[in-house]
Design an enzyme around this catalytic site. Structure first.
Site, PDB file in Angstrom:
ATOM      1  N   THR B  17      -3.185 -29.297 -12.209  1.00 34.93           N
ATOM      2  CA  THR B  17      -3.621 -29.836 -13.496  1.00 34.93           C
ATOM      3  C   THR B  17      -4.506 -28.853 -14.269  1.00 34.93           C
ATOM      4  OG1 THR B  17      -5.462 -30.913 -12.375  1.00 34.93           O
ATOM      5  CG2 THR B  17      -3.494 -32.251 -12.744  1.00 34.93           C
ATOM      6  N   LYS B  19      -5.453 -25.215 -16.261  1.00 42.35           N
ATOM      7  CA  LYS B  19      -4.762 -24.554 -17.374  1.00 42.35           C
ATOM      8  C   LYS B  19      -3.687 -23.607 -16.844  1.00 42.35           C
ATOM      9  CE  LYS B  19      -5.917 -21.828 -21.396  1.00 42.35           C
ATOM     10  NZ  LYS B  19      -6.707 -20.600 -21.517  1.00 42.35           N
ATOM     11  N   GLU B  20      -4.108 -22.703 -15.963  1.00 45.76           N
ATOM     12  CA  GLU B  20      -3.188 -21.728 -15.392  1.00 45.76           C
ATOM     13  C   GLU B  20      -2.135 -22.421 -14.527  1.00 45.76           C
ATOM     14  OE1 GLU B  20      -2.232 -17.562 -14.879  1.00 45.76           O
ATOM     15  OE2 GLU B  20      -3.340 -18.759 -16.325  1.00 45.76           O
ATOM     16  N   ILE B  96      -2.767 -17.203  -5.583  1.00 48.28           N
ATOM     17  CA  ILE B  96      -2.797 -16.307  -6.748  1.00 48.28           C
ATOM     18  C   ILE B  96      -4.232 -15.943  -7.121  1.00 48.28           C
ATOM     19  CG2 ILE B  96      -2.131 -16.111  -9.187  1.00 48.28           C
ATOM     20  CD1 ILE B  96       0.224 -16.405  -7.180  1.00 48.28           C
ATOM     21  N   THR B  97      -5.155 -16.852  -6.887  1.00 52.64           N
ATOM     22  CA  THR B  97      -6.544 -16.727  -7.340  1.00 52.64           C
ATOM     23  C   THR B  97      -7.153 -15.345  -7.084  1.00 52.64           C
ATOM     24  OG1 THR B  97      -6.758 -19.048  -6.740  1.00 52.64           O
ATOM     25  CG2 THR B  97      -8.806 -17.843  -7.210  1.00 52.64           C
ATOM     26  N   GLU B  98      -7.819 -14.818  -8.100  1.00 52.68           N
ATOM     27  CA  GLU B  98      -8.533 -13.552  -7.956  1.00 52.68           C
ATOM     28  C   GLU B  98     -10.020 -13.841  -7.779  1.00 52.68           C
ATOM     29  OE1 GLU B  98      -7.849 -10.772 -11.112  1.00 52.68           O
ATOM     30  OE2 GLU B  98      -9.256  -9.302 -10.299  1.00 52.68           O
ATOM     31  N   GLU B 209      -1.698   1.715  -3.365  1.00 53.18           N
ATOM     32  CA  GLU B 209      -2.721   2.301  -4.220  1.00 53.18           C
ATOM     33  C   GLU B 209      -3.866   2.817  -3.365  1.00 53.18           C
ATOM     34  OE1 GLU B 209      -3.356  -1.028  -6.842  1.00 53.18           O
ATOM     35  OE2 GLU B 209      -4.943  -1.854  -5.614  1.00 53.18           O
ATOM     36  N   HIS B 247      -8.599  -3.197  -8.646  1.00 56.85           N
ATOM     37  CA  HIS B 247      -8.662  -4.171  -7.556  1.00 56.85           C
ATOM     38  C   HIS B 247      -9.884  -3.966  -6.675  1.00 56.85           C
ATOM     39  CE1 HIS B 247      -4.085  -4.417  -8.071  1.00 56.85           C
ATOM     40  NE2 HIS B 247      -4.626  -5.482  -8.605  1.00 56.85           N
TER      41      HIS B 247
END
Lengths: 400, 292
Positions: B17, B19-20, B96-98, B209, B247
């Protein structure tokens, strides 16, 4: 160790659990000031270490500061189960719409901590458990993985609770479990947890018990609450004799010579260890003896500790003789106890042969012990004489 | 064939629910992903994006047979969301959360040790099996179905590399964004192993990387066990040591963290190194094309 309600609330506040506005008062005048500051109807509660305060008249409501003053005066002089309150709490009266129960304790059968939740909180929670088991949810949890929100959420949602109520209760439940774990509690209970008419939650009453064995780990918190190491927080306040007994045991960390409980008799007991002490205490009474005290020695206490314990017991008015009885010992050395006890008797200004009715500590180093005892003419026996028989002889010599 | 997600995926979105969460759920459904449930505490009984919302993952799994979790929960609560999904035994959990604190992720990894659940991320773009399931935030239109597996620490570089592959007619089996944090649920080596064992994958593109030693561990795996060609690109050749670049995991500490050290290790292991993402398409096309 049980905490007073106001102390519980201070600890809950540290964890961020919502509490009513208010404070504690030691005098009616302080209660008046608090009620005036709160500027609202208040509830006043006796701060004693027992439940059933409402039924005993220890909880009163007041609409004005004058009423609060009178209510505080009455509560402060009302003993509940022989205890006078240490103070009275004065809190804004909450407009409660619904009451919940949250509790954390150990499940001795499962050997795990258990979280308990009910949407029918209040003073009759035991009855709810019996009559409405569908309104009680329980959940065991691990102490290895930190208890987090989702576990609390699962427990609370299992009773069909959702919406803002679910998220608010989740936060409070998680904090209560953290408090339970962080402070080695054996019981952490919020009952009732009130949902107010505006939808917010507030702790109305709570009960925390800290494990005695873990008290040393939480000295800083106990210091901050002003709880001294002497406070046992048992059913009755400790007597001076018992406090001095605890001090004897704190002399050094070698073994135990303490756990003293005071009685009214004439026969002082230097007995051990855990189960042994209970058995010997029973035996003394069985033969009509009147114990002056209960105590426990074990774990090979130092000469010093055994001496101090002996001196303490002999200092008690009315003590005619002492009996030194233990079960067969293994790690406790009979000779060390013998030296300590004799030293204690001598330093108290008595003759060992007169004051020590019997010495029965068979086992490690008993030959050395018997040699010392023999030198002072003290009656002693080995394991061929039972604990019960030793108690009988002690009673016979001392008289009822 | 593919790894981790596919037409069999029954997706549950934690934080649906938000936004993302709601936006990306819509995009997943548009791509053709079977989204069967959402979870937001306190919102049980509602519907979001046409999907039923539950208060707990356990309840959602019991009622919908979801078999994959996608997490959009804010960082302070994200690790708890992963644990909740793991507790409900979701076989694949994609976060997904950063900005998830490292301490939280260490706890999650410890909790998962010995289990056969897979956690991807956090701080990652998710996983996509072209034409079957998009479980994440990638732009679906750059992907095409095929036989090249893609593994990347960076999200956006996947899109770039994949656009190159698609341009050259080289389709992908599955693309996995393992995430840019120092402590992640699934390592490059674990993803390489999955592709190595996937019959639908013929070659792998590895996008690494600077920072850490994940690429060196990949090199060791490639040298000893990898049976399929690997094309590797390492971002950050010109980065100064000691500065975090992008990152959280992209910081050079010691010689092993540098791009040149990583390239050298991968080259020695038999991987084909490209110096620019622009070359990924051509080089991979050449490799895959060379195979019958």
């Amino acid at each position: 160790m049980r905490f007073y309600e106001f102390e519980c609330k201070l600890l809950l506040a540290k964890m961020g659990v919502p509490l009513p506005h208010g404070g504690t008062a030691s005098t009616p005048e302080q209660a008046r000031q608090l009620a005036t500051e709160l500027n609202a109807p208040v509830v006043l509660k006796s701060q004693v270490l027992s439940g059933g305060r409402m039924k005993a008249g220890g909880v009163k409501f007041a609409d004005t500061p004058e009423e609060a003053t009178n209510a505080a005066a009455e509560i402060l002089k009302l003993p509940i189960r022989d205890q006078l309150p240490v103070c009275v709490s004065v809190e804004a009266k909450a407009a409660v719409a619904k009451e919940y129960y949250l509790g954390v304790t150990y499940d001795a059968l499962a050997k795990k901590p258990v979280m308990i939740f009910s949407d029918m909180g209040g003073i009759d929670i035991e009855q709810v458990a019996e009559e409405h088991p569908d309104h009680i949810a329980t959940q065991h949890f691990s102490t290895l993985v930190p208890y987090t929100d989702f576990r609390a959420k699962e427990l609370i949602a299992s009773l069909g609770i959702t919406g803002g109520e679910l998220t608010a209760l989740t936060g409070i439940a998680t904090r209560l479990v953290r408090l339970f774990q962080q402070y080695d509690m054996t019981l952490a209970e919020i009952n009732p947890l009130g949902k107010l008419e505006d939808g917010s939650f507030v702790v109305l009453d709570c009960h925390l018990d800290m494990e005695d064995e873990a008290r040393e780990r939480h000295q800083a918190v106990l210091d901050a609450l002003g709880i001294s190491p002497d406070e046992t927080r048992q059913g009755r306040p400790p007597t001076d004799f018992e406090i001095r007994g605890a001090q004897v045991d704190a002399v050094d960390h070698r073994g135990v010579a303490g756990r003293v409980v005071e009685f009214d008799g004439n026969l002082g007991l230097v007995i051990g260890a855990g189960g042994g002490s209970l058995t010997i205490f029973d035996a003394v009474q069985k033969y009509g003896g009147k114990p002056a005290n209960y105590c426990e020695i074990g774990g090979n206490p130092s000469v010093n500790k055994a001496m101090e314990l002996t001196k303490l017991i002999l200092s008690k008015p009315g003590v005619e003789k002492i009996a030194v009885i233990m079960n067969v010992v293994s790690n406790t050395r009979a000779d060390i106890v013998a030296r300590g006890v004799i030293k204690g008797v001598v330093e108290s200004g008595h003759h060992p042969a007169e004051k020590i009715s019997i010495f029965r500590i068979p086992g490690s180093w008993e030959a050395d012990a018997f040699k010392i005892l023999g030198k002072y003419g003290v009656e002693y026996c080995d394991r061929s004489v039972s604990m019960s028989e030793a108690a009988r002889r002690a009673v016979e010599k001392t008289g009822a | 064939m593919s790894i981790l997600v596919g037409s069999y995926t029954r997706l549950l979105v934690q934080g649906i629910t938000g936004k993302e969460g709601s936006f990306q759920t819509r995009r997943c459904i548009e791509y053709g992903t079977k989204v069967v449930a959402g979870v937001t505490p306190g919102r049980g009984g509602e519907e979001a994006e046409g999907v039923p919302v539950f208060d707990t993952v356990a309840e959602a799994v019991a009622k919908t047979d979801a078999n994959c979790a996608l997490i959009f929960v804010p960082a302070p609560f994200a690790a708890d969301a992963v644990l909740e999904a793991a507790y409900a035994e979701m076989p694949v959990i994609i976060c997904i959360t950063e900005g998830v604190p490292t301490m939280d992720m260490v706890r999650v990894r410890r909790f998962l040790k010995g289990s056969d659940l897979t956690v991807i991320g956090p701080n990652c773009p998710g996983v996509i099996t072209p034409g079957e399931a998009r479980v994440g935030i990638m732009p679906g239109n750059v992907f095409s179905k095929g036989k090249v597996g893609v593994i990347s620490r960076s999200g956006t570089l996947v899109y770039e590399a994949v656009a190159q592959l698609t341009e050259r007619g080289v389709g992908q089996s599955t693309c996995v964004g393992v995430g840019g944090d120092p402590v992640i649920g699934t390592t490059q080596v674990q993803a390489l192993r999955m592709f190595n064992e996937d019959p639908g994958t013929e070659a792998v593109v590895l996008i690494g990387e600077i920072g850490g030693v994940a690429e060196q561990q990949s090199a060791a795996y490639i040298a000893s066990e990898m049976r399929k060609p690997v094309v590797a690109f390492i971002a950050g050749a010109t980065a100064p040591p000691g500065r975090r670049m992008g990152h959280a995991g992209a910081i050079i500490v010691g010689a092993a963290g540098t791009a040149s050290a990583k390239k050298e290790a991968l080259r020695a292991a038999g991987a084909t190194i490209v110096d620019s993402p622009a070359e990924i398409g051509a080089v991979t096309a050449g490799l895959v094309g060379a195979r019958p």
